[in-house]
Design an enzyme around this catalytic site. Structure first.
Site, short mmCIF file in Angstrom:
data_model
loop_
_atom_site.label_atom_id
_atom_site.label_comp_id
_atom_site.label_asym_id
_atom_site.label_seq_id
_atom_site.Cartn_x
_atom_site.Cartn_y
_atom_site.Cartn_z
N ASP A 80 1.08 -1.38 0.51
CA ASP A 80 0.29 -0.09 -0.23
C ASP A 80 0.87 1.53 -0.04
OD1 ASP A 80 -1.18 2.82 0.80
OD2 ASP A 80 -3.02 1.05 1.87
N ASN A 107 1.68 6.17 -10.28
CA ASN A 107 -0.19 5.89 -11.02
C ASN A 107 -1.00 5.73 -9.59
OD1 ASN A 107 -1.97 4.83 -13.78
ND2 ASN A 107 -1.97 3.55 -12.24
N TYR A 171 -9.97 16.13 -5.55
CA TYR A 171 -9.25 15.31 -6.13
C TYR A 171 -8.56 15.86 -7.44
CZ TYR A 171 -8.52 12.24 -10.22
OH TYR A 171 -7.52 10.77 -11.72
N ALA A 173 -7.68 18.91 -6.82
CA ALA A 173 -6.67 19.76 -6.47
C ALA A 173 -5.62 19.00 -6.32
CB ALA A 173 -7.10 20.45 -5.68
N LYS A 175 -3.93 16.75 -8.17
CA LYS A 175 -3.08 16.03 -9.39
C LYS A 175 -2.92 16.99 -9.62
CE LYS A 175 -4.39 11.69 -9.73
NZ LYS A 175 -3.90 10.91 -10.25
N ILE A 204 -11.22 8.32 -18.80
CA ILE A 204 -10.12 6.41 -20.17
C ILE A 204 -11.11 5.26 -18.82
CG2 ILE A 204 -8.27 5.34 -19.82
CD1 ILE A 204 -7.82 7.60 -21.07
P1 NAD Z 1 -8.76 2.53 -11.29
O1 NAD Z 1 -8.98 2.71 -9.71
O2 NAD Z 1 -8.61 1.18 -12.24
O3 NAD Z 1 -6.48 2.38 -10.76
C1 NAD Z 1 -5.99 2.80 -9.75
C2 NAD Z 1 -5.08 2.00 -8.84
O4 NAD Z 1 -4.34 2.07 -7.99
C3 NAD Z 1 -5.82 0.41 -8.27
O5 NAD Z 1 -5.02 -0.85 -9.39
C4 NAD Z 1 -5.72 0.35 -6.56
O6 NAD Z 1 -6.06 -0.52 -6.34
C5 NAD Z 1 -3.94 1.29 -6.99
N1 NAD Z 1 -3.69 2.01 -5.68
C6 NAD Z 1 -5.15 2.82 -5.12
N2 NAD Z 1 -4.85 3.34 -3.74
C7 NAD Z 1 -3.44 2.76 -3.79
C8 NAD Z 1 -2.70 2.38 -2.56
N3 NAD Z 1 -2.92 2.83 -1.44
N4 NAD Z 1 -1.37 1.63 -2.84
C9 NAD Z 1 -0.87 1.00 -3.85
N5 NAD Z 1 -2.51 0.67 -5.22
C10 NAD Z 1 -3.30 1.80 -4.76
O7 NAD Z 1 -7.97 3.60 -12.46
P2 NAD Z 1 -7.01 3.98 -13.79
O8 NAD Z 1 -7.66 4.65 -14.41
O9 NAD Z 1 -6.07 3.28 -13.76
O10 NAD Z 1 -6.03 5.33 -12.77
C11 NAD Z 1 -5.14 4.84 -12.86
C12 NAD Z 1 -4.68 6.31 -12.30
O11 NAD Z 1 -4.97 7.56 -13.90
C13 NAD Z 1 -5.10 7.40 -11.67
O12 NAD Z 1 -3.44 7.62 -10.22
C14 NAD Z 1 -5.79 7.99 -11.49
O13 NAD Z 1 -6.49 8.99 -11.09
C15 NAD Z 1 -5.53 8.49 -13.67
N6 NAD Z 1 -6.38 9.40 -13.85
C16 NAD Z 1 -7.25 7.67 -14.55
C17 NAD Z 1 -8.46 8.69 -15.21
C18 NAD Z 1 -9.55 7.52 -15.93
O14 NAD Z 1 -10.73 8.56 -16.32
N7 NAD Z 1 -9.49 6.35 -15.81
C19 NAD Z 1 -8.45 10.13 -15.83
C20 NAD Z 1 -7.77 10.92 -14.78
C21 NAD Z 1 -7.02 10.60 -14.56
#
Ligand code: NAD
Length: 270
Positions: A80, A107, A171, A173, A175, A204
């Site tokens: 974590d 990420n 959120y 803020a 980022k 996405i």
């Molecule tokens: P997602 O929820 O599938 O992926 C996030 C991953 O981070 C998950 O596997 C989750 O278990 C892991 N995670 C969360 N907290 C954690 C912790 N404390 N320790 C270890 N792992 C942890 O979603 P995603 O869309 O793949 O998101 C990935 C990144 O992309 C994120 O930073 C998100 O903010 C960013 N993002 C996503 C989108 C979108 O539309 N999907 C848009 C903009 C930005």
């Protein structure tokens, strides 16, 4: 320049790119069990046997799924990122396994949507803790290894980090702050040979909505709204974000630092 020196320059370049192709590169991707992190881990691993990916996440099962098909190239590491001592442990384990660290992809991220009036202290702190504090502390723990490898940090931001949107202020803020960290580190770490960049995805297709507690109806409404705000008129794929991360981290991007690269179907410029 005479013909002889042209030829020796060419030889040097060939040798350099040959060495580049065989030199081991070790990549840490956080949040690699699902979505963008999973596809990023796979995109790095697909570059060839010289790449090793440490796939960090909280649960072993999704990480094993990420690694399936890439035996020996993607190695799960259950952690974590917000845990006490976790950043140091992730870096220590990576160095014990491979002896080096070339690329850190911050990420892992969470969304806890809500308007002003809906927030709790725990909710705000968990968003900032995951999206800002953890990447900062992981970057700090990785600094000596990245300085040694003249490595790269890629932070994952969001299109909404650069605009005003309703009901996502904390959120967004978190980022926006990560983008500021990206620019500051780019300047601060350039003398040590470390490049720092961010990728800002738009909407996405990943499980992030479910992970944020949205039900099917809320998700469908969100998708419709997102498509309406995306000039390319669709939701993006995680592979499309992974492509950008790999490009920014590649040795060919050697003069790129401090940028926030949008992968958002034009959402930011609409
Ligand atoms: P997602 O929820 O599938 O992926 C996030 C991953 O981070 C998950 O596997 C989750 O278990 C892991 N995670 C969360 N907290 C954690 C912790 N404390 N320790 C270890 N792992 C942890 O979603 P995603 O869309 O793949 O998101 C990935 C990144 O992309 C994120 O930073 C998100 O903010 C960013 N993002 C996503 C989108 C979108 O539309 N999907 C848009 C903009 C930005």
């Amino acid at each position: 320049m005479n013909g002889e020196s042209n030829e020796s320059n060419e030889n040097r370049e060939n040798n350099a790119s040959g060495e580049e192709a065989t030199r081991q590169r070790v990549v840490v991707v956080t949040g690699a069990g699902t979505g963008i992190g999973r596809e990023t881990a796979r995109a790095f691993a697909a570059q060839g046997p010289q790449v090793r990916v440490v796939a960090v996440g909280r649960r072993a099962e999704p990480l094993a799924e990420t690694a399936a098909g890439y035996p020996g190239r993607i190695e799960p590491l259950v952690a974590d990122v917000t845990g006490p001592g976790a950043p140091e442990a992730i870096v220590r384990e990576t160095l014990e396994r491979y002896g080096r660290l070339d690329v850190l992809v911050n990420n892992a991220g969470i969304v806890r949507g809500g308007g002003l009036g809906d927030f709790t202290r725990d909710g705000v702190e968990s968003v900032l803790g995951t999206n800002l504090v953890a990447p900062v502390l992981l970057g700090q723990a990785a600094l000596p290894a990245l300085a040694e490898s003249r490595g790269v940090i890629v932070n994952i931001s969001t299109a909404i980090g650069q605009r005003g949107w309703p009901r996502d202020s904390v959120y967004a803020a978190s980022k926006a702050a990560l983008e500021t960290v990206t620019r500051c580190w780019a300047v601060e770490l350039a003398p040590r040979g470390i490049r720092v960049a961010a990728v800002a995805p738009g909407a996405i297709e990943t499980p992030i909505g479910e992970h944020s507690g949205y039900g099917p109806e809320q998700l469908a409404a969100l998708r419709e709204w997102q498509i309406g705000h995306t000039p390319l008129g669709r939701i993006g794929r995680a592979e499309e974000v992974a492509w950008a991360v790999v490009q920014l981290a590649s040795p060919q991007a050697s003069f790129v630092t401090g940028v926030v690269f949008s992968v958002d179907g034009g959402a930011l410029v609409k």
